[in-house]
Design an enzyme around this catalytic site. Structure first.
Site: not given
Length: 283
Positions: A169, A131
């Site tokens: 993350h 992404a």
């Protein structure tokens, strides 16, 4: 359910002034009043669901193997949920076996510490989509054919965690400041931006390119921290092969992030109160 009471010990350095004493006392009171469940989550009772922050973490930071980038390409014909086409970035990793054991479409594999979703795989390679946020936050967009990467599968719910709780993350990237040997161990200093440095503490956890490491030194004024890699670690991760100036993915300890978020508004109120006390004291 029967709750287990856990004592949380907080070490505070008290500055020899009124503001420091007040701040330290407030932090101690906060720690004492915080239920253990905020840190450890709800119990693993029989038939219960593990709902804690820790059990929702996905990786351990113990690299299972190194793979190689086969390709990083933009695909203008990716099929979207409604059947339409859109452009996206696809990364293919090859030369891996361990992380493909038990793989399936939709499985999570961390690449250089970035949690990615497997969309295709075969006997020794797999493909993931990246992404825009992933490309902005991490160094995966810098990969070229032949570059090595760290790989780790997501942890099973009852899996052994030999590192720390790594979400996959990535917060940001840093750069290698220096590399020096102390006997067989490699000292690594890493430059990091202020927003990450405020979450880095000596002897705390940090994930560098997905590798769980212990912070040794912290220099907030110059914006760097250091870690030490033993010989075994050096042979099983990609970081020792990087040069001074190269980028690394960084993920701060998630516990520190949540504590900072919960403390943010409180600290603002403490600072306001401290100013009021100083004003009254000066009269």
């Amino acid at each position: 359910h029967r709750h287990t009471h856990t004592t949380v010990t907080v070490t505070v350095t008290i500055r020899p002034d009124r503001r420091g004493t007040m701040r330290a006392a407030t932090l101690l009171l906060l720690a004492a009043a915080t239920p253990a469940s905020a840190f450890l989550g709800h119990g693993f009772g029989r038939g219960g669901v593990a709902g804690s922050l820790l059990t929702r973490s996905m990786f351990s930071g113990i690299i299972e193997e190194m793979g190689t980038c086969r390709s990083l390409e933009r695909n203008p014909e990716l099929e979207l949920w409604d059947g339409s086409k859109g452009e996206g970035v696809e990364l293919v990793i090859e030369g891996c076996n361990t992380v493909l054991d038990g793989a399936y479409d939709g499985a999570s594999i961390a690449i250089n510490g970035v949690c990615t979703t497997v969309v295709e795989f075969d006997d020794d390679s797999f493909k993931v989509g990246l992404a825009p946020e992933t490309l902005r936050r991490s160094n995966l967009g810098e990969l070229t054919s032949g570059k090595p990467v760290n790989l780790e599968r997501s942890l099973p719910a009852d899996g052994r965690n030999s590192g720390h709780f790594v979400q996959g993350h990535v917060d940001t990237t840093g750069t290698i400041r220096s590399k020096d040997f102390d006997g067989e161990s490699l000292w690594l200093r890493v430059n990091a931006p202020p927003e990450l440095m405020k979450l880095v503490v000596p002897k705390g956890y940090i994930a560098i390119d997905g590798t769980s490491l212990t912070v040794c030194e912290v220099n907030q004024s110059e914006g760097w921290f250091s870690v030490m890699l033993i010989a075994f670690t050096q042979m099983h991760i990609i970081v020792p092969n990087k040069e001074v100036g190269d980028t690394v993915n960084l993920e701060a300890d998630v516990m520190g992030k949540y504590i900072e978020a919960s403390m943010g508004s409180l600290m603002e109120r403490i600072e306001t109160l401290e100013k009021k006390v100083e004003e009254l004291s000066s009269k």
